[in-house]
Design an enzyme around this catalytic site. Structure first.
Site, PDB file in Angstrom:
ATOM      1  N   THR A 101      -4.340  10.707   1.027  1.00  0.00           N
ATOM      2  CA  THR A 101      -3.246  10.039   0.322  1.00  0.00           C
ATOM      3  C   THR A 101      -3.209  10.582  -1.091  1.00  0.00           C
ATOM      4  OG1 THR A 101      -3.419   8.033   1.654  1.00  0.00           O
ATOM      5  CG2 THR A 101      -2.336   7.834  -0.486  1.00  0.00           C
ATOM      6  N   LYS A 176       3.818   6.941   2.455  1.00  0.00           N
ATOM      7  CA  LYS A 176       2.521   6.280   2.309  1.00  0.00           C
ATOM      8  C   LYS A 176       2.500   5.411   1.047  1.00  0.00           C
ATOM      9  CE  LYS A 176      -1.722   5.111   3.121  1.00  0.00           C
ATOM     10  NZ  LYS A 176      -2.852   6.035   3.314  1.00  0.00           N
ATOM     11  N   LYS A 244      -6.934   3.888  -6.458  1.00  0.00           N
ATOM     12  CA  LYS A 244      -6.490   5.283  -6.564  1.00  0.00           C
ATOM     13  C   LYS A 244      -5.083   5.428  -6.004  1.00  0.00           C
ATOM     14  CE  LYS A 244      -6.916   7.971  -3.357  1.00  0.00           C
ATOM     15  NZ  LYS A 244      -6.041   8.496  -2.270  1.00  0.00           N
TER      16      LYS A 244
END
Length: 299
Positions: A101, A176, A244
């Site tokens: 990701t 995502k 993150k």
């Protein structure tokens, strides 16, 4: 299995990567693996996989596809373009599938840079957590050229259940980001509902069962709600990692001048838990922030 893809390289054997690589091996793909911590390659070597000495060495062995499952944008860049990176050993025609990701903008840049080496990048981040990775039921959000995505379909079917081709390179990572927004806001709702239940004298577990079959039902409710009620905060996906991901969401939203108030609130809960030393706990430990703020025990 598509006979045109037989040899698969896999870089990144953490919780998600190890399970996904294992499912590829079970589906009959021949694996070559590399991981920064070499000991994580041992279980695959025992099962017949080849262990490479570096990403460049892995690429030089001539796989049809190399899958990446590493932590962040900088890690992907290093694995691809570093001195011992994939590009240093790759043969023309290679397909790189990035299950990490990372930034949608950086993904587009990487795709253009790789194209100059006759390497195709397909971004394919996943959702479904460690359970979905083990069971091969992940949702895969795919960006990249049609022909490459079609060739990869048998691989995707070995690790996932819902496979969505969104468009050109970068669209998988953009999707995502959308996924993470929905996930963290949903989890925030679960935690807040549990806090309300506890404060009003409801049995938390019974409340979760009661609302699961209605409009409140969700993956977060069904899977993480009961774990919170048991005080189980072991990670499937760690708070440090979701922070993150939310950094990527923040950067993307800032560029688009998009206010995301709910996501910002959820991020604040996660940051509070991480600041108290809970960054390695599972995302369901967001509940700890509610417990502290509301003076309530959700168990």
């Amino acid at each position: 299995m598509n006979e045109s893809i037989r040899q698969v390289g896999y870089i990144g054997l953490g919780i998600m990567g190890a399970a996904m690589a294992s499912n590829l091996a079970k589906a009959g793909f021949a694996l070559t693996v590399w991981n920064r911590t070499r000991s994580k390659c041992k279980p695959f070597a025992k099962q017949g996989a080849t262990v490479a000495d570096s990403p460049a060495d892995l690429a030089a062995k001539g796989p049809d596809v190399i899958c990446l499952n590493v932590t962040d944008t900088a890690d992907v860049e290093q694995v691809l373009f570093g001195d011992d990176g994939v590009v240093a050993g790759a043969k023309p025609g290679l397909i790189v599938v990035d299950h990490s990701t990372i930034s949608p903008m950086a993904t587009r840049e990487f795709a253009c840079k790789l194209a100059g080496h006759d390497i195709t990048l397909v971004d394919a981040p996943v959702s479904g957590g460690d359970v979905g990775a083990r069971e091969g039921t992940l949702s895969i959000m795919v960006g990249g050229p049609d022909d490459a995505v079609q060739r990869l379909q048998p691989m995707f079917e070995a690790v996932g259940k819902t496979i969505s081709h969104l468009g050109e390179s970068g669209t998988g990572q953009a999707c995502k980001a959308c996924n993470q927004i929905a996930v963290v806001c949903n989890l925030m709702g679960v935690c807040e509902a549990m806090a309300m239940a506890k404060k009003t004298g409801l049995d938390v577990s019974k409340m979760l069962e009661a609302i699961a079959g209605g409009a409140a039902g969700s993956w977060q409710l069904a899977n993480l709600g009961p774990r919170i009620a048991k005080g189980d905060f072991d990670p499937g996906f760690m708070i440090d990692l979701v922070l993150k991901d939310l950094g990527i969401v923040d950067d993307t939203a800032r560029q688009q001048r998009l206010p995301l108030a709910g996501t910002s609130t959820a991020e604040g809960y996660f940051r509070a838990v991480a600041a108290a030393g809970g960054g390695k706990l599972g995302t369901q430990a967001m509940a700890k922030a509610l417990e502290n703020l509301g003076a309530v025990d959700l168990k």
